[in-house]
Design a protein around this motif. Structure first.
Motif, PDB file in Angstrom:
ATOM      1  N   MET A 251       0.891  -1.179   0.159  1.00 48.52           N
ATOM      2  CA  MET A 251       0.022   0.147  -0.006  1.00 48.52           C
ATOM      3  C   MET A 251       0.924   1.192  -0.157  1.00 48.52           C
ATOM      4  O   MET A 251       1.628   1.290   0.851  1.00 48.52           O
ATOM      5  N   GLU A 252       0.466   2.240  -0.971  1.00 49.72           N
ATOM      6  CA  GLU A 252       1.294   3.363  -0.965  1.00 49.72           C
ATOM      7  C   GLU A 252       0.790   4.307  -0.211  1.00 49.72           C
ATOM      8  O   GLU A 252      -0.378   4.703   0.115  1.00 49.72           O
ATOM      9  N   HIS A 253       1.786   5.339   0.225  1.00 47.33           N
ATOM     10  CA  HIS A 253       1.524   6.474   1.047  1.00 47.33           C
ATOM     11  C   HIS A 253       2.553   7.456   0.551  1.00 47.33           C
ATOM     12  O   HIS A 253       3.417   7.292  -0.079  1.00 47.33           O
ATOM     13  N   ALA A 278       9.308  -1.679  -5.745  1.00 48.32           N
ATOM     14  CA  ALA A 278       9.461  -0.605  -6.899  1.00 48.32           C
ATOM     15  C   ALA A 278       8.063  -0.070  -7.391  1.00 48.32           C
ATOM     16  O   ALA A 278       8.080   1.133  -7.682  1.00 48.32           O
ATOM     17  N   HIS A 279       7.103  -0.976  -7.166  1.00 49.81           N
ATOM     18  CA  HIS A 279       5.918  -0.254  -7.616  1.00 49.81           C
ATOM     19  C   HIS A 279       5.270   0.552  -6.554  1.00 49.81           C
ATOM     20  O   HIS A 279       4.769   1.444  -6.775  1.00 49.81           O
ATOM     21  N   GLU A 280       5.292   0.031  -5.288  1.00 45.68           N
ATOM     22  CA  GLU A 280       4.931   1.144  -4.270  1.00 45.68           C
ATOM     23  C   GLU A 280       5.637   2.243  -4.029  1.00 45.68           C
ATOM     24  O   GLU A 280       5.062   3.557  -3.942  1.00 45.68           O
ATOM     25  N   PHE A 281       6.930   2.373  -4.069  1.00 48.02           N
ATOM     26  CA  PHE A 281       7.914   3.319  -3.944  1.00 48.02           C
ATOM     27  C   PHE A 281       7.467   4.544  -5.298  1.00 48.02           C
ATOM     28  O   PHE A 281       7.362   5.701  -5.214  1.00 48.02           O
ATOM     29  N   PHE A 282       7.161   3.880  -6.422  1.00 48.11           N
ATOM     30  CA  PHE A 282       6.811   4.751  -7.571  1.00 48.11           C
ATOM     31  C   PHE A 282       5.394   5.649  -7.567  1.00 48.11           C
ATOM     32  O   PHE A 282       5.265   6.522  -7.904  1.00 48.11           O
ATOM     33  N   HIS A 283       4.709   4.928  -6.621  1.00 43.43           N
ATOM     34  CA  HIS A 283       3.443   5.539  -6.510  1.00 43.43           C
ATOM     35  C   HIS A 283       3.440   6.752  -5.763  1.00 43.43           C
ATOM     36  O   HIS A 283       2.623   7.624  -5.524  1.00 43.43           O
ATOM     37  N   LEU A 284       4.662   6.829  -4.992  1.00 45.01           N
ATOM     38  CA  LEU A 284       4.741   8.292  -4.481  1.00 45.01           C
ATOM     39  C   LEU A 284       4.692   9.424  -5.157  1.00 45.01           C
ATOM     40  O   LEU A 284       4.426  10.575  -4.966  1.00 45.01           O
ATOM     41  N   SER A 312      -3.061   5.036 -13.148  1.00 43.10           N
ATOM     42  CA  SER A 312      -2.337   5.398 -11.807  1.00 43.10           C
ATOM     43  C   SER A 312      -2.074   4.194 -11.312  1.00 43.10           C
ATOM     44  O   SER A 312      -0.793   3.826 -10.459  1.00 43.10           O
ATOM     45  N   GLU A 313      -2.580   2.916 -11.639  1.00 46.42           N
ATOM     46  CA  GLU A 313      -2.019   1.470 -11.202  1.00 46.42           C
ATOM     47  C   GLU A 313      -1.147   0.621 -12.180  1.00 46.42           C
ATOM     48  O   GLU A 313      -0.185   0.082 -11.917  1.00 46.42           O
ATOM     49  N   GLY A 314      -1.973   0.707 -13.392  1.00 43.30           N
ATOM     50  CA  GLY A 314      -1.308  -0.249 -14.420  1.00 43.30           C
ATOM     51  C   GLY A 314       0.015   0.297 -14.939  1.00 43.30           C
ATOM     52  O   GLY A 314       0.990  -0.458 -15.084  1.00 43.30           O
ATOM     53  N   TYR A 381      -7.641  -3.688 -14.594  1.00 42.06           N
ATOM     54  CA  TYR A 381      -6.797  -2.527 -14.851  1.00 42.06           C
ATOM     55  C   TYR A 381      -5.445  -2.267 -14.664  1.00 42.06           C
ATOM     56  O   TYR A 381      -4.826  -2.008 -15.240  1.00 42.06           O
ATOM     57  N   TYR A 382      -4.845  -3.346 -13.636  1.00 39.14           N
ATOM     58  CA  TYR A 382      -3.408  -3.437 -13.778  1.00 39.14           C
ATOM     59  C   TYR A 382      -2.772  -4.191 -14.849  1.00 39.14           C
ATOM     60  O   TYR A 382      -1.862  -3.713 -15.271  1.00 39.14           O
ATOM     61  N   ASN A 383      -3.392  -5.223 -15.259  1.00 46.34           N
ATOM     62  CA  ASN A 383      -2.869  -5.983 -16.387  1.00 46.34           C
ATOM     63  C   ASN A 383      -2.857  -5.224 -17.759  1.00 46.34           C
ATOM     64  O   ASN A 383      -1.892  -5.010 -18.284  1.00 46.34           O
TER      65      ASN A 383
HETATM   66 ZN   LIG Z   1      -0.468  -0.023  -6.959  1.00 47.61          ZN
END
Ligand SMILES: [Zn+2]
Length: 600
Positions: A251-253, A278-284, A312-314, A381-383
Motif C-alpha cells: 500500500m502506497e502512501h 518498486a511499484h509502491e515506491f513509484f506510487h509516491l 495510476s495503477e497499471g 486495470y493492472y494487467n
Molecule cells: Zn499500485
C-alpha cells in the motif's frame, strides 16, 4: 498530500494577530485490550459548534467499500452535557458540544496486511482511517495522537511527526496517510542521493536478511529518483511484514509504504519483494502526487470513481519493471517473458473484447464480488494498464522519433500537476499530456485501446523495437473450476463446470481451498500462487485438493481435463536495423534516445 500547507496557513494567521487558528483534535489510541484485538479510542473535540457529525470512513487503502464501522462498538461520550446519536451505519451526530466533547469507542482490529488494521499480542499495524472517526467540520484541523498501553519493548514506527506529548499531523487526511507499526520491529536506515530512508521489518528473525534488503532498496530508490529527476521528500519509510501464513501486497502512501510478502515466497523469489517495492515506491509520484482530480479530495463516505486507474495503477506496474531493469535487478530476457505473460493473461480473458481499461477502473469497486472477477466479466486495470503503459511508451517514442518516452510523460505531469499542487483530468489528462510532449494527435490510440476494446495490433507497436509476438496453442490442464479471492479472504471456489470431473468429485461453489497437491495456493497477489499452482499441473494428471466447508475438511481428487490456451512470447525480428536496436536499448532502461542519435 503536501504537509506544510496547514502550517503556512497557521503561521499566517498568527502573524496577522488573529487568534482563530483551529485547535487540534486529539486522539488517544489504547492497546490495552490487545488480547481481544480491541483498540480503545478516545476523541477529544475542541470547543466549537454545538452540533457536529462524526464519520468513520467506509473505504480506505483499497477501492472497496469495507464498512469499517462493522467493527465499532459501544460509542459513547464521557460528558454529561453532550449527546451522541447514530445517523447511519458510519455516521454519528453529536449535540451539546460547544465546550468540546470526549467520545469513546472500541474497534475490533483483526485484519492483517498493508490494507488492514490489526492489534494482537505480537504487534499493532494501523491504517488509521479504519479505526479513527473524524469530525466532518474539522477534517482540516491539526491532529494530535497518542498511543498508550504499549507493551514493554515495543516502539512506534510511523512518519507522523513526534512532539513531546504526542504525534502530530497537519490534518485528518495526512494522519490517515501515515500507517503506524507498533512492535519490537527491527529498524535500519540509509542515505541515498541526499534522501534519508528508514526501513522497518516486523517478521520472524531468520526469515529475512536485512543485508540483502538494504542494497536492493538502494538500487530501486536511486533508479526511480533519478528517472523522475525529483525527490519530493526528505525521509521515506518502508514498513515490511513477512508473514509465514497467507499474505501479500503493498500500500502506497505519500511518505511511506507498507508491504507484505509471504516469508516462504521471500526465501525463493527475490522478484516478489523487488517488484512490489518498486511499484509502491513509484506510487509516491504516480497516484500520491500525480493524482487524478476525481480522487481529490477523497470522499471517505462513499465510492470515489476515476477512469484513470489503468494509468495510476497499471502504468505504475509498467514503470515498476522498467525501474528493475534500470536497477539491474531484471534482465531483458526476464522482462520480455513478463511482458508476454501479461499479453497471454489479457488475450485469454474474453472480457477484453467487452470491457475497456477505463471501465475496468470504474468497476474496481466490484472486485470484492466473485462473479465480477470471472474472465468473461472483467479484465484487470493492472494487467491492461501495464500493457497500455508499454504501448503508450512505444507510441510516444514513435511519434517523437525516439526523443521522448514515458519518462518525459511522467516528468511533464510531475512538473505541471504535482509540483503545482494541481490534479490531472483523469484519463483525458493523460492524453493531453502525451499529446503535449509529442506534439501529435494520440486520440485514436486512446479511443481504441484505453476507452475502447479494439483488438490490440501488438506487432505494430513491437516492431519499432525489433520484436514480434508469436503465439501457439498449448494444451494445459483444465481444473474444471474457477476461484475468487478478495485481498484478505481465503481462496474460494467461485464456479464449478457442469458435468466436470471436479463436480463429480464433490467440489462445490463456496468451498475454501486449503491445499493443491500438498501446497498452499494462497500467498502473494490476488491470484498469483493459484495461477502458479495451476501452471504446474499437467493435463490428465490427478489433482488432489484439500477443501474446507460447512461439513469440515475433505480431501478430493480427480483427473484433470485438458483445454487449449493461446500462449504468447516475444521474439526478435530478423535482421534488426540500427534504429530498432537503438530504440530497444533506450526502451529497456526507460530512457529516451539522445536527439543527435535519433534516426529519421
Ligand atoms: Zn499500485
Amino acid at each position: 498530500m503536501l504537509p506544510g500547507i496547514a502550517f503556512v496557513a497557521l503561521s499566517a494567521l498568527l502573524v496577522s494577530g488573529q487568534n482563530s487558528s483551529p485547535q487540534p483534535v486529539r486522539y488517544t489510541v489504547s492497546l490495552a485490550k490487545a488480547n481481544e484485538h480491541l483498540v480503545s479510542v478516545r476523541i477529544e473535540l475542541p470547543p466549537g459548534p454545538a452540533a457536529r457529525t462524526l464519520q468513520l470512513p467506509v473505504w480506505y487503502a483499497l477501492y472497496q467499500v469495507r464498512d469499517f464501522s462493522q467493527y465499532v462498538r459501544s460509542v459513547r461520550t464521557a460528558n454529561a452535557s453532550v449527546a451522541i446519536q447514530m445517523v447511519n451505519k458510519s455516521e454519528w451526530r453529536i449535540s451539546g458540544a460547544e465546550s468540546g466533547a470526549e467520545i469513546d469507542y472500541d474497534v475490533l482490529a483483526d485484519a492483517r496486511g498493508p490494507f488492514g488494521a490489526q492489534l494482537n499480542s505480537h504487534h499493532a499495524f494501523f491504517n488509521l482511517a479504519e479505526i479513527l472517526m473524524y469530525s466532518v467540520d474539522a477534517r482540516r484541523s491539526p491532529i494530535e495522537i497518542r498511543f498508550t498501553d504499549i507493551p514493554g519493548g515495543w516502539r512506534v514506527g510511523t512518519t507522523l511527526r513526534a512532539s513531546a506529548r504526542a504525534f502530530t499531523a497537519a490534518n485528518y487526511d495526512e494522519l490517515v496517510d501515515s500507517p503506524v507499526e507498533i512492535s519490537a520491529f527491527e529498524e535500519n536506515d540509509f542515505e541515498e542521493d541526499g534522501g534519508h530512508y528508514r526501513v522497518i521489518v516486523d517478521a520472524v528473525h531468520g526469515d529475512y536478511d536485512m543485508n540483502k534488503i538494504l542494497p536492493m532498496l538502494q538500487r530501486i530508490v536511486s533508479a526511480e529518483v533519478s528517472w523522475m529527476a525529483d525527490r519530493p521528500f526528505k525521509t521515506y519509510l518502508f514498513i515490511y511484514h513477512f508473514p509465514r501464513g497467507p499474505g501479500g501486497g503493498g500500500m502506497e502512501h505519500a511518505y511511506s509504504t507498507a508491504i507484505d510478502v509471504n516469508a516462504h515466497t521471500l526465501a525463493f523469489d527475490a522478484y516478489a519483494l523487488e517488484s512490489v517495492t518498486a511499484h509502491e515506491f513509484f506510487h509516491l509520484w504516480n497516484v500520491k502526487r500525480i493524482r487524478p482530480e476525481s480522487l481529490e479530495p477523497p470522499d471517505y463516505a462513499k465510492e470515489n470513481y476515476t477512469d484513470a486507474l489503468w494509468f495510476s495503477e497499471g502504468v505504475t506496474s509498467t514503470v515498476e519493471d522498467y525501474m528493475l531493469l534500470r536497477a539491474g535487478l531484471l534482465d531483458e530476457h526476464e522482462y520480455l517473458s513478463h511482458l508476454a505473460s501479461a499479453i497471454t493473461e489479457l488475450e485469454n480473458r474474453p472480457a477484453h473484447l467487452t470491457q475497456s481499461a477505463e471501465e475496468s477502473g470504474l468497476d474496481a469497486w466490484l472486485e470484492k464480488y466473485p462473479y465480477y472477477r470471472e474472465p468473461e466479466r472483467s479484465i484487470s486495470y493492472y494487467n491492461k494498464g501495464d500493457l497500455l503503459g508499454v504501448l503508450l511508451d512505444l507510441k510516444i517514442r514513435d511519434a517523437s522519433n525516439g526523443t521522448k518516452s514515458l519518462r518525459d510523460l511522467f516528468r511533464w505531469m510531475n512538473s505541471n500537476y504535482a509540483q503545482k499542487d494541481k490534479f490531472f483530468l483523469d484519463s483525458e489528462g493523460v492524453l493531453q499530456a502525451a499529446q503535449t510532449i509529442t506534439h501529435s494527435d494520440l486520440s485514436v490510440f486512446f479511443e481504441q485501446y484505453v476507452a475502447g476494446t479494439e483488438e490490440i495490433p501488438w506487432n505494430e507497436f513491437f516492431k519499432t523495437v525489433g520484436l514480434q509476438l508469436a503465439s501457439k496453442k498449448v494444451e494445459s490442464a483444465d481444473p474444471g473450476f474457477t476461484v475468487a479471492r478478495n485481498f484478505d479472504s481465503p481462496l474460494t471456489v467461485a464456479s464449478v463446470a457442469e458435468n466436470s470431473a471436479a463436480e463429480r468429485a464433490g467440489l462445490a461453489k463456496g468451498d475454501v481451498i486449503e491445499k493443491i497437491n500438498g501446497h498452499d495456493p494462497s500467498g502473494n497477489g490476488p491470484s498469483d500462487n493459484f495461477a502458479n499452482a495451476l501452471a504446474a499441473l499437467h493435463p490428465r494428471e490427478r489433482i488432489h485438493v484439500r477443501i474446507r466447508n460447512q461439513r469440515g475438511e475433505q480431501e478430493l481428487n480427480w483427473q484433470l481435463n485438458t483445454r487449449s490456451v493461446l500462449e504468447f512470447r516475444l521474439e526478435d525480428m530478423k535482421n534488426l536495423t540500427l534504429q530498432q536496436r537503438a530504440r530497444r536499448a533506450a526502451w529497456l532502461i526507460g530512457d529516451s534516445e539522445p536527439i543527435g542519435q535519433a534516426h529519421p
